[in-house]
Design a protein around this motif. Structure first.
Motif: not given
Length: 479
Positions: A312-316, A357-368
């Motif tokens: 769904r999302k990825v964040q580095v 944990k839930e990833l914040n869409l503004n801080q992560s990249r959405d791959y959905t």
């Protein structure tokens, strides 16, 4: 004066109950070898060749503890009795004393976690052999006794049935939990039991844990009088199910359908099964630590984790050198974490853990909605940790070994390649690198890349060494 014989330990999960009474608090920096007498006074525990380890990481492996104590002597026996505690037997008391003395003044660490080492209150480990046949007799029973060590994940009759049923007709299964976890699996014949024992002995049910030690049982027939999580007759449908005195509110939980591996997969080196669905868990985010943030970005993490589920999302997080990958469900998160834990990529060894944990869409990249973000349940049977060989599909017709070498060589030395056709006639390939790290980097960089106009997908292969060597391939490339 007659000296009492040393106490022998029949290992079971309840033995670690004594650790609270006989061990000091973690703040002490090491376990104190003391116990309490009837008056509550502290007494010194006798030095023992059995060491007690506490505060272990959930994914601890026997080899990591053995490496810790190897400078002081050799290990003869081992038992991980809980997720965080273990017993390890040295060759003699002198070696064990060296270990305790050393780590009483210096902190012991495994995977960056501080652990505590002390003497066990028992003098030696011993397996319960009362229900095992003499190994010198050879195949002697159609019932196999399966001891499961390092049981991080829950083990019940359904898990064992998924492990053993693809390789023979399973009639009954019972599980004893008095001495750790020991399952008894009854097959239709001694010949089938012998085949399964040769195939699965010393294999892991899940990647890196739940290792099976298989022996023949003395019994020729298991007695199953009711069906539950520890006992089941798969042939006699008249056996009643045990009714709990405290029935649950919602009844049986929903179980996801995960395909079992075939005999060909197991013979080729695949895990016996993959992690079972973690019913009721909501954790679906994998936290990856120790990233090389100069070379790893969201796309590379997406490429590396996509063989294990839909992302769904990825964040580095470059400041901490960590990455967060949100999978579509908890099962896929556990599967990815188990397969990629300890993998080396870009000169770093990854440490993975599933977090709530839930990833914040503004801080992560959405791959959905990414068009390449596809994962089918049938893919599960091919999921495994890194290996030097990668499996390639989605190739265009007429692709050559030379073209594959050109495509993958920027990521390492290619030892061999092989292009072949699937049962449907579609082109497939195996590419073998010199090391696992090189193959892992190739998956992270070349997943969903394009070869002659076709988008390819990559996964780690079981073994399947390609037939052609790099020297022959190089010659073709130069023609």
């Amino acid at each position: 004066m007659h000296q009492a014989a040393p106490r022998r330990l029949l290992v079971r999960s309840a033995d670690l109950f004594f650790s609270r009474r006989y061990c000091a608090s973690p703040a002490a920096g090491a376990l104190e070898s003391k116990s309490l007498d009837e008056n509550g006074s502290k007494l010194e525990l006798e030095p023992s060749k059995v060491l007690h380890f506490r505060n272990l990481t959930p994914y601890i492996r026997r080899g990591e503890l053995e490496k810790l104590v190897r400078p002081f002597g050799s290990v003869t026996s081992y038992r991980l009795t809980t997720r965080t505690q273990a017993l390890l037997e040295m060759k003699n008391v002198k070696q064990a004393k060296k270990v305790v003395d050393h780590f009483s003044s210096e902190k012991a660490r495994v995977k960056k976690a501080e652990i505590y080492v002390g003497f066990s209150r028992f003098q030696e480990l011993e397996k319960d052999v009362s229900r095992l046949a003499d190994p010198k007799q050879g195949p002697s029973s159609k019932v196999l006794a399966v001891t499961v060590t390092n049981p991080i994940y829950p083990i019940d009759v359904y898990v064992l049935h998924r492990v053993f049923s693809p390789h023979g007709s399973v009639e009954k299964i019972t599980i004893s939990r008095k001495l750790g976890i020991c399952g008894y699996i009854q097959f239709d014949s001694v010949k089938t039991a012998a085949h399964v024992k040769d195939l699965l002995n010393d294999r892991h049910i899940f990647d890196g844990c739940c290792k099976m030690e298989i022996q023949y049982a003395k019994s020729q027939e298991l007695g199953v009088y009711f069906n539950d999580d520890n006992n089941r007759d798969f042939k006699d449908t008249s056996i009643p199910s045990r009714v709990r005195s405290d029935p649950s509110i919602l009844g049986a939980p929903p179980v996801e359908s995960v395909p079992a591996l075939t005999a060909e997969d197991a013979a080729a080196g695949a895990p016996a099964v993959v992690p079972t669905p973690f019913i009721g868990r909501r954790k679906r985010v994998v936290r990856v630590s120790n990233l090389n943030v100069e070379k790893v970005d969201e796309d590379k993490l997406f490429n590396l984790f996509s063989p294990y589920g839909k992302i769904r999302k990825v964040q580095v997080i470059k400041v901490t050198g960590q990455g967060l990958i949100e999978m579509s469900d908890a099962f896929q998160a556990e599967l990815a974490s188990a397969c990629l834990k300890g993998a080396r990529v870009f000169e770093k060894e990854l440490d993975t853990v599933v977090v709530d944990k839930e990833l914040n869409l503004n801080q992560s990249r959405d791959y959905t909605d990414a068009h390449d973000n596809i994962f089918f349940p049938s893919f599960v049977r091919n999921c495994r940790g890194p290996s030097p060989t990668i499996y390639v599909w989605g190739l265009p017709s007429g692709v050559t070994d030379a073209e594959l070498i050109t495509h993958f060589s920027p990521h390492g030395e290619i030892a061999a390649t092989e292009v072949f056709a699937s049962e449907e006639g579609k082109p497939r390939a195996r590419v073998r690198f010199a090391t696992k790290e090189q193959a892992t980097e190739a998956v992270a960089c070349k997943q969903y890349s394009v070869v002659n106009g076709s988008t390819i997908r990559l996964a780690f292969a079981i073994n399947g060494k390609p037939k052609k060597t790099s020297s022959s391939n190089a010659a073709e490339a130069g023609d």
